[in-house]
Design a protein around this motif. Structure first.
Motif, PDB file in Angstrom:
ATOM      1  N   GLY A 122     -38.381  55.812 -11.384  1.00 29.53           N
ATOM      2  CA  GLY A 122     -38.091  55.975  -9.963  1.00 29.53           C
ATOM      3  C   GLY A 122     -36.705  56.537  -9.699  1.00 29.53           C
ATOM      4  N   ALA A 123     -35.696  55.933 -10.320  1.00 26.65           N
ATOM      5  CA  ALA A 123     -34.325  56.387 -10.085  1.00 26.65           C
ATOM      6  C   ALA A 123     -34.088  57.817 -10.568  1.00 26.65           C
ATOM      7  CB  ALA A 123     -33.334  55.423 -10.748  1.00 26.65           C
ATOM      8  N   PRO A 124     -34.497  58.190 -11.791  1.00 21.87           N
ATOM      9  CA  PRO A 124     -34.307  59.595 -12.192  1.00 21.87           C
ATOM     10  C   PRO A 124     -35.055  60.594 -11.321  1.00 21.87           C
ATOM     11  CG  PRO A 124     -34.692  58.222 -14.118  1.00 21.87           C
ATOM     12  CD  PRO A 124     -34.966  57.370 -12.922  1.00 21.87           C
ATOM     13  N   LEU A 125     -36.278  60.250 -10.880  1.00 26.27           N
ATOM     14  CA  LEU A 125     -37.031  61.186 -10.050  1.00 26.27           C
ATOM     15  C   LEU A 125     -36.393  61.366  -8.675  1.00 26.27           C
ATOM     16  CD1 LEU A 125     -40.731  60.262 -10.901  1.00 26.27           C
ATOM     17  CD2 LEU A 125     -39.426  62.260 -11.644  1.00 26.27           C
ATOM     18  N   VAL A 126     -35.968  60.258  -8.061  1.00 22.68           N
ATOM     19  CA  VAL A 126     -35.291  60.368  -6.770  1.00 22.68           C
ATOM     20  C   VAL A 126     -33.993  61.148  -6.915  1.00 22.68           C
ATOM     21  CG1 VAL A 126     -34.165  59.056  -4.934  1.00 22.68           C
ATOM     22  CG2 VAL A 126     -36.346  58.284  -5.849  1.00 22.68           C
ATOM     23  N   THR A 127     -33.262  60.879  -7.986  1.00 20.79           N
ATOM     24  CA  THR A 127     -32.017  61.609  -8.219  1.00 20.79           C
ATOM     25  C   THR A 127     -32.275  63.101  -8.387  1.00 20.79           C
ATOM     26  OG1 THR A 127     -31.075  59.654  -9.307  1.00 20.79           O
ATOM     27  CG2 THR A 127     -29.991  61.759  -9.701  1.00 20.79           C
ATOM     28  N   SER A 128     -33.322  63.445  -9.131  1.00 24.18           N
ATOM     29  CA  SER A 128     -33.626  64.863  -9.328  1.00 24.18           C
ATOM     30  C   SER A 128     -33.990  65.544  -8.012  1.00 24.18           C
ATOM     31  CB  SER A 128     -34.777  65.011 -10.332  1.00 24.18           C
ATOM     32  OG  SER A 128     -35.980  64.461  -9.816  1.00 24.18           O
ATOM     33  N   LEU A 129     -34.744  64.860  -7.167  1.00 21.82           N
ATOM     34  CA  LEU A 129     -35.093  65.445  -5.867  1.00 21.82           C
ATOM     35  C   LEU A 129     -33.860  65.670  -5.004  1.00 21.82           C
ATOM     36  CD1 LEU A 129     -38.329  63.437  -4.961  1.00 21.82           C
ATOM     37  CD2 LEU A 129     -38.184  65.832  -5.641  1.00 21.82           C
ATOM     38  N   MET A 130     -32.980  64.672  -4.970  1.00 22.69           N
ATOM     39  CA  MET A 130     -31.787  64.796  -4.137  1.00 22.69           C
ATOM     40  C   MET A 130     -30.817  65.834  -4.696  1.00 22.69           C
ATOM     41  SD  MET A 130     -32.187  62.914  -1.529  1.00 22.69           S
ATOM     42  CE  MET A 130     -33.910  63.439  -1.668  1.00 22.69           C
ATOM     43  N   ILE A 131     -30.693  65.871  -6.011  1.00 25.29           N
ATOM     44  CA  ILE A 131     -29.785  66.836  -6.618  1.00 25.29           C
ATOM     45  C   ILE A 131     -30.290  68.259  -6.389  1.00 25.29           C
ATOM     46  CG2 ILE A 131     -28.928  67.691  -8.825  1.00 25.29           C
ATOM     47  CD1 ILE A 131     -27.427  65.301  -7.767  1.00 25.29           C
ATOM     48  N   ALA A 132     -31.591  68.469  -6.585  1.00 27.23           N
ATOM     49  CA  ALA A 132     -32.144  69.811  -6.403  1.00 27.23           C
ATOM     50  C   ALA A 132     -32.164  70.217  -4.937  1.00 27.23           C
ATOM     51  CB  ALA A 132     -33.558  69.878  -6.987  1.00 27.23           C
ATOM     52  N   ALA A 174     -21.029  67.880  -9.886  1.00 23.99           N
ATOM     53  CA  ALA A 174     -22.466  67.622  -9.843  1.00 23.99           C
ATOM     54  C   ALA A 174     -22.879  66.591 -10.883  1.00 23.99           C
ATOM     55  CB  ALA A 174     -23.234  68.934 -10.067  1.00 23.99           C
ATOM     56  N   VAL A 175     -22.279  66.640 -12.074  1.00 24.02           N
ATOM     57  CA  VAL A 175     -22.601  65.655 -13.109  1.00 24.02           C
ATOM     58  C   VAL A 175     -22.159  64.263 -12.674  1.00 24.02           C
ATOM     59  CG1 VAL A 175     -22.070  64.940 -15.471  1.00 24.02           C
ATOM     60  CG2 VAL A 175     -22.547  67.341 -14.982  1.00 24.02           C
ATOM     61  N   LEU A 176     -20.945  64.154 -12.147  1.00 23.71           N
ATOM     62  CA  LEU A 176     -20.439  62.849 -11.720  1.00 23.71           C
ATOM     63  C   LEU A 176     -21.246  62.287 -10.551  1.00 23.71           C
ATOM     64  CD1 LEU A 176     -18.349  60.581 -11.865  1.00 23.71           C
ATOM     65  CD2 LEU A 176     -16.865  61.957 -10.390  1.00 23.71           C
ATOM     66  N   VAL A 177     -21.511  63.105  -9.553  1.00 21.69           N
ATOM     67  CA  VAL A 177     -22.259  62.639  -8.385  1.00 21.69           C
ATOM     68  C   VAL A 177     -23.687  62.269  -8.768  1.00 21.69           C
ATOM     69  CG1 VAL A 177     -23.170  63.350  -6.140  1.00 21.69           C
ATOM     70  CG2 VAL A 177     -20.821  63.904  -6.759  1.00 21.69           C
ATOM     71  N   SER A 178     -24.280  62.992  -9.699  1.00 30.64           N
ATOM     72  CA  SER A 178     -25.642  62.664 -10.137  1.00 30.64           C
ATOM     73  C   SER A 178     -25.692  61.284 -10.776  1.00 30.64           C
ATOM     74  CB  SER A 178     -26.137  63.716 -11.126  1.00 30.64           C
ATOM     75  OG  SER A 178     -26.183  64.990 -10.530  1.00 30.64           O
ATOM     76  N   MET A 179     -24.729  60.978 -11.628  1.00 32.92           N
ATOM     77  CA  MET A 179     -24.700  59.664 -12.258  1.00 32.92           C
ATOM     78  C   MET A 179     -24.476  58.558 -11.223  1.00 32.92           C
ATOM     79  SD  MET A 179     -22.529  60.572 -15.702  1.00 32.92           S
ATOM     80  CE  MET A 179     -22.692  58.911 -16.334  1.00 32.92           C
ATOM     81  N   LEU A 180     -23.591  58.804 -10.267  1.00 30.81           N
ATOM     82  CA  LEU A 180     -23.355  57.807  -9.228  1.00 30.81           C
ATOM     83  C   LEU A 180     -24.587  57.614  -8.355  1.00 30.81           C
ATOM     84  CD1 LEU A 180     -19.722  58.778  -8.131  1.00 30.81           C
ATOM     85  CD2 LEU A 180     -20.434  56.929  -9.662  1.00 30.81           C
ATOM     86  N   LEU A 181     -25.271  58.705  -8.035  1.00 32.78           N
ATOM     87  CA  LEU A 181     -26.492  58.597  -7.236  1.00 32.78           C
ATOM     88  C   LEU A 181     -27.574  57.822  -7.981  1.00 32.78           C
ATOM     89  CD1 LEU A 181     -26.989  62.077  -5.518  1.00 32.78           C
ATOM     90  CD2 LEU A 181     -26.384  59.915  -4.450  1.00 32.78           C
ATOM     91  N   CYS A 182     -27.677  58.051  -9.283  1.00 34.78           N
ATOM     92  CA  CYS A 182     -28.688  57.340 -10.062  1.00 34.78           C
ATOM     93  C   CYS A 182     -28.415  55.835 -10.052  1.00 34.78           C
ATOM     94  CB  CYS A 182     -28.707  57.870 -11.491  1.00 34.78           C
ATOM     95  SG  CYS A 182     -29.989  57.141 -12.527  1.00 34.78           S
ATOM     96  N   GLY A 183     -27.155  55.450 -10.268  1.00 31.74           N
ATOM     97  CA  GLY A 183     -26.823  54.035 -10.194  1.00 31.74           C
ATOM     98  C   GLY A 183     -27.072  53.457  -8.809  1.00 31.74           C
ATOM     99  N   PHE A 184     -26.800  54.246  -7.790  1.00 36.38           N
ATOM    100  CA  PHE A 184     -27.045  53.799  -6.417  1.00 36.38           C
ATOM    101  C   PHE A 184     -28.536  53.610  -6.158  1.00 36.38           C
ATOM    102  CE2 PHE A 184     -27.089  54.923  -1.735  1.00 36.38           C
ATOM    103  CZ  PHE A 184     -26.603  53.684  -1.329  1.00 36.38           C
ATOM    104  N   VAL A 185     -29.352  54.525  -6.674  1.00 36.33           N
ATOM    105  CA  VAL A 185     -30.800  54.410  -6.501  1.00 36.33           C
ATOM    106  C   VAL A 185     -31.334  53.193  -7.245  1.00 36.33           C
ATOM    107  CG1 VAL A 185     -33.014  55.528  -6.992  1.00 36.33           C
ATOM    108  CG2 VAL A 185     -31.118  56.869  -6.091  1.00 36.33           C
ATOM    109  N   VAL A 186     -30.801  52.919  -8.423  1.00 39.90           N
ATOM    110  CA  VAL A 186     -31.236  51.737  -9.171  1.00 39.90           C
ATOM    111  C   VAL A 186     -30.955  50.474  -8.373  1.00 39.90           C
ATOM    112  CG1 VAL A 186     -30.747  50.327 -11.210  1.00 39.90           C
ATOM    113  CG2 VAL A 186     -31.039  52.799 -11.448  1.00 39.90           C
ATOM    114  N   PHE A 187     -29.766  50.384  -7.793  1.00 35.64           N
ATOM    115  CA  PHE A 187     -29.409  49.195  -7.009  1.00 35.64           C
ATOM    116  C   PHE A 187     -30.283  49.068  -5.764  1.00 35.64           C
ATOM    117  CE2 PHE A 187     -26.964  47.489  -3.412  1.00 35.64           C
ATOM    118  CZ  PHE A 187     -26.787  46.186  -3.852  1.00 35.64           C
ATOM    119  N   VAL A 188     -30.387  50.144  -5.003  1.00 37.08           N
ATOM    120  CA  VAL A 188     -31.169  50.113  -3.767  1.00 37.08           C
ATOM    121  C   VAL A 188     -32.641  49.861  -4.066  1.00 37.08           C
ATOM    122  CG1 VAL A 188     -31.919  51.466  -1.773  1.00 37.08           C
ATOM    123  CG2 VAL A 188     -29.536  51.552  -2.514  1.00 37.08           C
TER     124      VAL A 188
END
Length: 288
Positions: A122-132, A174-188
């Motif tokens: 879930g977290a990687p897929l949401v991150t990929s959608l938001m990043i793209a 982009a690399v830093l924000v992607s990692m932060l977004l992934c951690g944020f998605v995991v928490f949420v």
């Protein structure tokens, strides 16, 4: 001397068929070649951007202000959409998992299934959608606008390397924000799944947390963060390359943004499948 045969008239039988076949053959030869050329160009750009990034850091000439500005900008355009996408996905996962475990009588494992599903996929897929969708489109629109205004050409004339000045800080951001977004998605996502299971599905809080803690390992979160890092890298390279080769004025910028988003999404989903399969092959799950 051999006589030259006259060309068949336009309305001769088979002329339209030959035209269709010729057009189809030319299209088949043109698109794979252009795709390979674009892929090779993006690989070269990515290699050059990483090299310039490392050299700029070692030589203490890295544009930190541009890096911080890009981090702030990317976070601003992607944080809110990430929350609004992560919550429904976590709810859907909880509903599907809850219905399944109730059917098989394994309600004590709902926390493990829901939590691991969100962390691993879930977290990687949401991150990929938001990043793209958010970050990639913003990067491409910015560089595409600079390209059609001939700012990139002006920088090259003045001896300023656009890869080091523009691409490298966006790549790192982009690399830093992607990692932060992934951690944020995991928490949420985990918090949403827990709240929905406890308050909507009348689950047991201790059972949810206990089953998740029994099956979850640190490698699951590490895999999600590595995926996010690779997603950010690929998205930045694709968006920067597309933006730097924008043509056709304002309409060309719109076409470039559309191309960057579609290409990034397809690349990220394919990369997610490959990384997941490699992880499951080399690090199989152990039965507790």
């Amino acid at each position: 001397m051999t006589a030259i045969e006259p060309a068949p008239p336009p309305d001769a039988p088979g002329t339209e068929v030959r035209r269709v076949v010729t057009a189809g053959t030319a299209l088949w030869r043109d698109h794979p070649q252009r795709s390979l050329e674009t892929l090779g160009r993006q690989v070269l750009l990515g290699r050059e951007a990483i090299t310039q990034l490392v050299l700029a850091v070692l030589q203490r000439r890295f544009p930190y202000r541009e890096f911080i500005r890009q981090c702030s900008f990317m976070t601003g355009v992607s944080a809110a959409p990430t929350v609004f996408v992560a919550i429904p996905i976590a709810v859907v996962v909880s509903i599907q998992v809850g219905a399944l475990v109730n059917q098989v009588g394994a309600t004590t494992f709902v926390g493990a299934v829901a939590g691991l599903g969100i962390i691993r996929q879930g977290a990687p897929l949401v991150t990929s959608l938001m990043i793209a969708g958010a970050v990639g489109s913003a990067i491409c629109a910015d560089l595409g606008s600079r390209t059609i205004r001939e700012e990139i050409d002006a920088m090259m004339v003045m001896g300023v390397d656009p890869v080091r000045r523009l691409v490298a800080p966006r790549l790192a951001a982009a690399v830093l924000v992607s990692m932060l977004l992934c951690g944020f998605v995991v928490f949420v996502g985990f918090a949403t799944a827990y709240a929905f299971n406890v308050f909507a599905q009348h689950g047991t809080p201790g059972s949810f947390i206990g089953s998740f803690a029994s099956f979850a390992v640190a490698d699951d979160l590490l895999l999600a963060l590595v995926k996010a890092m690779i997603f950010g890298l690929l998205t930045a390279v694709i968006a920067c390359d597309t933006g730097l080769h924008t043509k056709g004025g304002p309409s060309g910028v719109a076409n470039s943004v559309n191309s960057a988003v579609v290409s990034s999404a397809l690349m990220l989903f394919a990369t997610n499948i490959v990384l997941t399969q490699l992880y499951n092959t080399f690090f199989p799950s152990k039965v507790v």
